[in-house]
Motif scaffolding. Structure first.
Motif, PDB file in Angstrom:
ATOM      1  N   ALA A 551       0.860  -1.188   0.000  1.00  0.00           N
ATOM      2  CA  ALA A 551       0.000   0.000   0.000  1.00  0.00           C
ATOM      3  C   ALA A 551       0.893   1.235   0.000  1.00  0.00           C
ATOM      4  O   ALA A 551       2.035   1.177   0.473  1.00  0.00           O
ATOM      5  CB  ALA A 551      -0.920  -0.006   1.223  1.00  0.00           C
ATOM      6  N   PRO A 552       0.391   2.356  -0.528  1.00  0.00           N
ATOM      7  CA  PRO A 552       1.253   3.548  -0.624  1.00  0.00           C
ATOM      8  C   PRO A 552       1.708   4.088   0.719  1.00  0.00           C
ATOM      9  O   PRO A 552       2.738   4.764   0.791  1.00  0.00           O
ATOM     10  CB  PRO A 552       0.373   4.563  -1.381  1.00  0.00           C
ATOM     11  N   ASP A 553       0.967   3.803   1.793  1.00  0.00           N
ATOM     12  CA  ASP A 553       1.360   4.248   3.127  1.00  0.00           C
ATOM     13  C   ASP A 553       1.983   3.117   3.949  1.00  0.00           C
ATOM     14  O   ASP A 553       2.147   3.254   5.163  1.00  0.00           O
ATOM     15  CB  ASP A 553       0.151   4.819   3.873  1.00  0.00           C
ATOM     16  N   LYS A 554       2.345   2.029   3.297  1.00  0.00           N
ATOM     17  CA  LYS A 554       2.967   0.899   3.994  1.00  0.00           C
ATOM     18  C   LYS A 554       4.199   0.428   3.228  1.00  0.00           C
ATOM     19  O   LYS A 554       4.335  -0.757   2.892  1.00  0.00           O
ATOM     20  CB  LYS A 554       1.961  -0.241   4.163  1.00  0.00           C
ATOM     21  N   LEU A 555       5.088   1.359   2.957  1.00  0.00           N
ATOM     22  CA  LEU A 555       6.326   1.028   2.242  1.00  0.00           C
ATOM     23  C   LEU A 555       7.344   0.536   3.261  1.00  0.00           C
ATOM     24  O   LEU A 555       8.337   1.188   3.570  1.00  0.00           O
ATOM     25  CB  LEU A 555       6.831   2.252   1.479  1.00  0.00           C
ATOM     26  N   TYR A 556       7.102  -0.652   3.781  1.00  0.00           N
ATOM     27  CA  TYR A 556       7.863  -1.158   4.916  1.00  0.00           C
ATOM     28  C   TYR A 556       9.160  -1.862   4.513  1.00  0.00           C
ATOM     29  O   TYR A 556       9.997  -2.137   5.364  1.00  0.00           O
ATOM     30  CB  TYR A 556       7.005  -2.120   5.731  1.00  0.00           C
ATOM     31  N   HIS A 557       9.334  -2.201   3.230  1.00  0.00           N
ATOM     32  CA  HIS A 557      10.542  -2.893   2.779  1.00  0.00           C
ATOM     33  C   HIS A 557      11.514  -1.888   2.163  1.00  0.00           C
ATOM     34  O   HIS A 557      11.094  -0.867   1.602  1.00  0.00           O
ATOM     35  CB  HIS A 557      10.199  -3.955   1.737  1.00  0.00           C
ATOM     36  N   SER A 558      12.815  -2.201   2.219  1.00  0.00           N
ATOM     37  CA  SER A 558      13.807  -1.268   1.665  1.00  0.00           C
ATOM     38  C   SER A 558      15.043  -2.022   1.183  1.00  0.00           C
ATOM     39  O   SER A 558      15.375  -3.100   1.685  1.00  0.00           O
ATOM     40  CB  SER A 558      14.216  -0.227   2.713  1.00  0.00           C
ATOM     41  N   TYR A 559      15.689  -1.431   0.205  1.00  0.00           N
ATOM     42  CA  TYR A 559      16.944  -1.966  -0.351  1.00  0.00           C
ATOM     43  C   TYR A 559      17.878  -0.784  -0.561  1.00  0.00           C
ATOM     44  O   TYR A 559      17.647   0.051  -1.424  1.00  0.00           O
ATOM     45  CB  TYR A 559      16.671  -2.674  -1.677  1.00  0.00           C
ATOM     46  N   MET A 560      18.942  -0.681   0.245  1.00  0.00           N
ATOM     47  CA  MET A 560      19.905   0.412   0.124  1.00  0.00           C
ATOM     48  C   MET A 560      20.899   0.093  -0.985  1.00  0.00           C
ATOM     49  O   MET A 560      21.494  -0.984  -1.009  1.00  0.00           O
ATOM     50  CB  MET A 560      20.638   0.645   1.445  1.00  0.00           C
TER      51      MET A 560
END
Length: 600
Positions: A551-560
């Motif tokens: 969801a647009p307000d649940k961008l909980y994953h990340s890749y640096m």
């Protein structure tokens, strides 16, 4: 104020790992069980011969464990009543439980077990019922069963709870970045090599069933392991790890149910703990805990996996449950200095200081070919500077290229494929394929950290040339900041008199200039139902954080990402909606990007 910078700043024990008559010497800690007990935080990792205790989640004190199976992997600890209960993994014999009211000064009482297990986890419900979860295999699932509180014996039959599903859950796929590189021929070669060392039948052959198990072991099926249960607002959150500890994508996923033994359904936010990029990746096989202030924290396993697949470290990150009950973990800047307040915290706070040392020039007193000083500024824990000698006084220096406000330095020492004889009187322990000796002798890591404005006149930042600690990932914080362009670390003493190796001389603070411009030219391409390519225009920044979620307000994953304008994400869930954002960061700060819808 207190700060933590992953990997956790603790003494990582050396072990002599036996293979083919050779003893590889490396550090390891993994599979952390973290609990809050009698006003303190206790963390029990694998292969540490003890546990660490803290009052603030930053400063940790080591305590040895005696008369417990410290060579058994994945120690589990849980608070039940006035006791801490302990158990650990063994396949070849029944596993016992142990309990104590005082793990620091008291003794553990054994409660004899009646079945073997691997990767255990105890959970006590609000009504006092005790449940037990275990499993570590690419052939079998995570199991669960209720236990009798009186004797810790099973009540009823074990229940199969979580199976792997890599064709639908991309994050469960094996391999670096979820790409499996072994060919069928390579798998068979490994199988035959391993089988040659196993006991044979009277006819001198190995049963086909055994060979098939080996083929599955070395194949692409993911390991499903590391169970951990939490209950929140009446829901049961059964956490598990996959696909393998040696990969950058080692992660923790979560299933949810209304009952402690299911049936369970996959949560929308998965994997909830996932750190494939940055200086040191990996965030699998962990535990989730609520602190004294109501903040949630997730501790998990981070990988180096150069000297051995099990060369690992520990990380800790803010976690929580959102308004919809989704379990999350913030790992966006998950190996940068992070403020730990003794109060209620915002789990999504940005870092106080930015990375100043990435790709900066570096110099050293000497170096071996292929291990030059630039390896200490490339933000890759798997590469390092190595001095050409093991004499005291070898040094490495980073040039920040301008005078900066330096607030923190993390010095990361590495071990470069050491092989040493087993210490006199030492004995190997563990199961047959995991024989090792954990070195409990005292070692010291000693150095002098200096700064300079002009490269001529130096001042002391921190002097640990006579310390009695052995901290291979030490964090030095100068909260008020110091002005410096050059940061130099002179190595005085290391364990086993080895040559100095530094995988990261990482400098944090506030740089000059403007905030980065917003990333532009964002393009997304679905390569499959489980794989996404994200590209953006090249820009003059330090790096990017690619965020995504359902969801647009649940961008909980990340890749640096460093040094690239592209990343491939292989952690998608088949059929799930998908939104992406690309944030840019430089030495001044962070600029958030626009949110793009990829899948409705």
């Amino acid at each position: 104020m207190k700060f933590v910078c992953n990997p956790i700043n603790m003494e990582y024990k050396y072990q002599f790992n036996h293979k083919d008559g050779i003893f590889n010497v490396l550090r390891e800690a993994a599979d952390p069980s973290m609990i809050f007990f009698n006003g303190k935080y206790f963390l029990f990792p694998s292969m540490t011969s003890g546990f660490i205790v803290s009052e603030n989640l930053v400063d940790w004190e080591f305590h040895p464990l005696k008369d417990l199976p410290v060579y058994d992997y994945a120690p589990d600890v849980r608070v039940i009543g006035d006791y801490i209960y302990f158990s650990a993994s063994r396949r070849s014999s029944n596993c016992s439980f142990y309990r104590t009211k005082d793990p620091i000064h008291g003794k553990f009482e054994e409660i004899e077990g009646n079945f073997p297990f691997w990767d255990p986890n105890l959970f006590v419900d609000e009504d006092g019922r005790i449940f037990f979860y275990w499993g570590c295999s690419n052939l079998t699932p995570i199991y669960g069963v209720e236990l009798n509180p009186e004797d810790m014996k099973p009540i009823g039959e074990q229940v199969e709870l979580i199976f792997s599903n890599p064709t639908e859950y991309g994050y469960e796929r094996t391999g670096e970045n979820h790409i499996f590189h072994r060919t069928p021929e390579q798998i068979e070669e490994l199988v035959q090599s391993y089988a040659s060392k196993l006991p044979k039948s009277k006819e001198g052959i190995i049963p086909e069933e055994g060979l098939n198990k080996l083929r599955a072991t070395f194949g692409s099926d993911p390991y499903i392991e590391g169970a951990w249960m939490d209950k929140h607002h009446g829901k049961y959150y059964l956490q598990y790890s996959s696909p393998g500890t040696q990969y950058n994508v080692y992660s923790d996923g979560v299933y949810v149910s209304d009952k402690p033994l299911g049936p369970f359904s996959l949560a929308k936010n998965n994997p909830y703990s996932y750190k494939p990029g940055g200086f040191i990746p990996g965030a699998g096989h962990g535990s989730t805990m609520e602190d004294k202030w109501g903040n949630f924290w997730h501790a998990s396993t981070m990988r180096i996996s150069v000297n051995h697949d099990f060369e690992r470290r520990l990380g800790i990150w803010p976690a929580g449950f959102d308004q919809d009950g989704e379990l999350f973990c913030n790992q966006r800047y998950g190996d940068w200095p992070m403020k730990v307040e003794q109060a209620t915290m915002n789990p999504w706070s940005n870092p106080e200081w930015m990375l100043l040392s990435y790709a900066k020039p570096a110099n050293a007193s000497s170096f071996e070919d292929g291990k030059d000083p630039l390896k200490a500024t490339d933000e890759n824990v798997q590469t390092w500077w190595k001095a050409a000698s093991n004499t005291s006084g070898e040094w490495i220096e980073v040039d920040l290229k301008r005078v900066c406000d330096v607030h923190a330095v993390q010095i990361n020492f590495a071990d470069d494929r050491m092989t040493l004889p087993l210490p006199e009187g030492a004995t190997l322990n563990g199961e047959s394929t995991l024989l090792r000796y954990i070195d409990e002798r005292k070692h010291y890591t000693r150095w002098l950290l200096e700064g300079s404005v002009d490269g001529k006149k130096y001042f002391e930042i921190e002097d640990k040339s006579e310390t009695h600690t052995d901290l291979p990932h030490d964090l030095i914080v100068k909260e008020g900041g110091v002005k410096a362009r050059y940061i130099r670390c002179t190595v005085k003493e290391l364990p086993f008199n080895q040559s100095a190796c530094v995988s990261g001389l990482r400098v944090f603070g506030i740089g000059d200039g403007e905030l980065p411009k917003k990333s532009t030219g964002i393009k997304t391409e679905l390569l499959s139902e489980l794989d996404l390519s994200v590209t953006w225009e090249n820009d003059n920044v330090v790096g990017h954080n690619v965020l995504w979620g359902f969801a647009p307000d649940k961008l909980y994953h990340s890749y640096m990402v460093f040094g690239s304008n592209q990343v491939q994400i292989g952690a998608l869930i088949k059929g799930q909606s998908l939104y992406v954002r690309v944030d840019a960061f430089n030495e001044k700060g962070i600029t958030e990007g626009e949110v793009y819808k990829v899948i409705e």
